[in-house]
Design an enzyme around this catalytic site. Structure first.
Site, PDB file in Angstrom:
ATOM      1  N   ASP A 219      55.763  31.877  24.686  1.00 24.07           N
ATOM      2  CA  ASP A 219      55.231  31.972  23.370  1.00 24.07           C
ATOM      3  C   ASP A 219      55.578  30.989  22.299  1.00 24.07           C
ATOM      4  OD1 ASP A 219      53.693  33.921  21.612  1.00 24.07           O
ATOM      5  OD2 ASP A 219      55.559  34.094  20.656  1.00 24.07           O
ATOM      6  N   GLU A 278      52.237  28.164  25.568  1.00 22.23           N
ATOM      7  CA  GLU A 278      51.214  28.547  24.582  1.00 22.23           C
ATOM      8  C   GLU A 278      51.641  27.401  23.317  1.00 22.23           C
ATOM      9  OE1 GLU A 278      49.929  31.687  21.072  1.00 22.23           O
ATOM     10  OE2 GLU A 278      51.817  31.090  21.470  1.00 22.23           O
TER      11      GLU A 278
HETATM   12  C1  GLC Z   1      51.794  34.054  19.904  1.00 20.89           C
HETATM   13  C2  GLC Z   1      51.042  35.355  20.344  1.00 20.89           C
HETATM   14  C3  GLC Z   1      50.498  36.117  18.963  1.00 20.89           C
HETATM   15  C4  GLC Z   1      51.966  36.379  18.145  1.00 20.89           C
HETATM   16  C5  GLC Z   1      52.583  34.884  17.793  1.00 20.89           C
HETATM   17  C6  GLC Z   1      53.810  35.022  17.170  1.00 20.89           C
HETATM   18  O1  GLC Z   1      50.785  32.896  19.270  1.00 20.89           O
HETATM   19  O2  GLC Z   1      50.186  35.157  21.115  1.00 20.89           O
HETATM   20  O3  GLC Z   1      50.211  37.330  19.406  1.00 20.89           O
HETATM   21  O4  GLC Z   1      51.469  36.853  17.055  1.00 20.89           O
HETATM   22  O5  GLC Z   1      52.729  34.369  18.984  1.00 20.89           O
HETATM   23  O6  GLC Z   1      54.872  35.753  18.183  1.00 20.89           O
END
Ligand code: GLC
Length: 545
Positions: A219, A278
């Protein structure tokens, strides 16, 4: 009705190259499970690990190679579980560690791998470390990003950074100190300059790798390191997820050293464990940095998700994405939807048109070289739920923007499994209402009725994923564009597959395209000619010249 006629031109076929023995992730189809909304096993109206276990057979039948589970750790749920209060446990509402172990074993038994989310940029404010930091115990604030404020009495935040969820990225404690949170105030950012933080996360990863998970979706992988001195960002507007501007708190070079150490950790385990980043970097080239051979294996390609439905934009993004990952020898990933974005049936126009386009997009996406992510419910053709009442909304974006942005809950509505039942089979009979209400007309889109309809969205996905597994041209490898009329995309995958997509408003006549393998809408064909209707994609089998 105008019809344009075109003959897909002959392409010399390159010698097919033998795939490396494994590197399963290079062309994997990976299914995202938003755990709270997938299947409710215990009847409390919230999806859980028991529910996931009960539906693994469905996923194996769909043909996916792996599942990615969103966070199921203990959490006060200020951000749907991305606020983790304990990294080596399961939220009791979602199951137990034994459920997690059983889930991994059962998925493996069905031939699927399991990725889990790891959230290293921030903890929950209810994590024991933050409780210690609030009490200002020795060294505890060094694990987070605490700073004095600016201005008279330090009443102004330390800099101008904004939270991705709206409002300032800093909150002041009663004792006058400020702490950083790039997301909600309940998600304090960790200080990755502190070796204790690094050691803790390596240990957390070992804990889950020892249980048998096949890797991690990381994440906010580009957020852990902040620019030296925390300089002002010079904001001109609210920061958005998917933003492209270079920022002092994202995509700093220092994150790569952390990711390299994780790659070494992953590689020290048998069985090709992987990391998926991500990241929302400012350019495809910056994205490629995250998937260099000694860093993570994949990064989500959000540029593809963000592209408009049109031949020009899609071709441009496909080319740019492949060019960027080719630079470092990594596979490209293709993502159409996830739990943070408006579902693509709706993004593509909603209703019949959005549905038709989403079906065509499925065949386009699954024909591209690389790895494909499917977000739960995408295979059912579910749209975004746009009319959830205010009182059920939970996303911090809704609250932090005072309702100006309704947030992401509309993409997180529970999955309908059966047509006629009270919760559409999401929960067992007699259960509590689901945590977000399922629209009353979703019975038709439920899994069971769709399984019985050969023309359903679900059967299109099942056929496409199955063909992708068995056809030697699909999955990893290269693609070649063919000349095609405006608003169409034609390309070949060798050996012997042609993908044709009509994104325009007029039907297009194809001359001798080959034998039809699969089409997203009805196809008129007399063996020599075929008519590709608007917003339609088709796969053809051809004998290579
Ligand atoms: C990422 C997740 C999202 C979350 C954010 C903060 O973007 O996919 O759902 O709110 O991180 O952790």
């Amino acid at each position: 009705m105008t019809q344009r006629s075109v003959a897909p031109c002959a392409v010399p076929s390159p010698a097919p190259s033998a795939p490396p023995p494994s590197e399963w992730w290079r062309d994997a189809v990976i299914y995202e499970i938003y755990v709270r909304s997938f299947a409710d096993g215990n009847g409390d109206g919230m999806g859980d690990l028991l529910g996931v276990r009960s539906r693994l057979r469905y996923l194996a039948d769909l043909g996916v190679d792996a599942v990615w589970l969103t966070p199921f750790y203990p959490s006060p749920l200020h951000d749907g579980g991305y606020d983790v209060s304990s990294y080596r446990a399961v939220d009791p509402r979602l199951g137990t560690l034994d459920d997690a172990r059983a889930l991994v074993a059962e998925a493996h038994g069905l031939g699927m791998r399991v990725l889990i989310d790891i959230v290293p940029n921030h903890t929950s404010s209810e994590h024991p470390w933050f409780a210690q930091a609030l009490r200002d115990e020795p060294g505890a604030r060094e694990r987070y990003v605490f700073r004095p404020g600016r201005g008279e009495d330090g009443a102004q935040p330390p800099n101008d950074w904004e939270s991705s969820f709206g409002g300032p990225a800093w909150t002041r404690l009663p004792d006058g100190m400020w702490y950083l949170h790039l997301f909600a105030p309940e998600q304090p950012d960790l200080n990755w300059e502190n070796p204790e933080v690094r050691a803790e996360f390596e240990d957390v990863m070992r804990f889950w790798l020892d249980i048998g998970v096949d890797g991690f979706r990381v994440d906010v992988a580009h957020g852990m390191v902040k620019a030296e001195g925390l300089p002002d960002a010079g904001f001109t507007g609210q920061l958005k997820l998917l933003g492209r501007a270079p920022l002092p708190f994202f995509d700093q070079d220092g994150v790569h050293e952390i990711l390299r150490s994780w790659r070494r950790l992953l590689d020290s385990y048998p069985g090709e464990r992987i990391g998926v980043a991500e990241v929302w970097p400012p350019s495809p080239a910056r994205l490629a940095n995250y998937v260099r051979p000694d860093e993570l294996h994949q990064a989500f390609n959000f540029n593809y998700l963000a592209a408009e439905w049109g031949a020009g934009p899609l071709r441009q993004v496909v080319d740019a994405s492949i060019a960027a990952t080719d630079l470092v020898g990594a596979p490209t990933t293709w993502v159409l939807s996830n739990h943070d974005q408006v579902r693509h049936v709706t993004r593509y126009g909603g209703g019949r048109r959005g549905t038709r386009r989403a079906r065509a997009a499925a065949l386009l996406t699954l024909a591209l070289p690389g790895s494909v992510y499917i977000y739960q419910g995408e295979e059912l053709g579910l749209p975004e739920v746009l009319d959830l009442p205010d009182e059920v909304l939970q996303d911090p974006i809704f609250f932090r923007t005072a309702g100006a942005d309704r947030g992401r809950d509309g993409s997180r509505v529970p999955i309908p499994w059966a047509g006629g039942e009270s919760s559409f089979g999401f929960s067992p009979p007699g259960a509590d209402p689901s945590w977000l209400p399922i629209p009353r007309d979703w019975g038709r889109q439920a899994v069971i009725p769709q399984l019985g309809d050969p023309r359903s969205f679900l059967n299109l996905y099942r056929n496409a994923v199955r063909l992708r597994r068995t056809h030697p041209a699909l999955g990893r490898g290269t693609m070649r564009w063919l000349d095609s009329p405006p608003e169409t995309l034609f390309f070949t995958r060798e050996p012997g597959l042609l993908c044709t997509v009509n994104l325009g408003a007029d039907p297009v006549v194809l001359e001798s395209p080959g034998t039809l393998l699969l089409a997203s809408s009805d196809m008129r064909s007399n063996g020599l000619q075929a008519v590709l209707e608007p917003d339609t994609a088709a796969w053809w089998s051809r004998t290579s010249p």
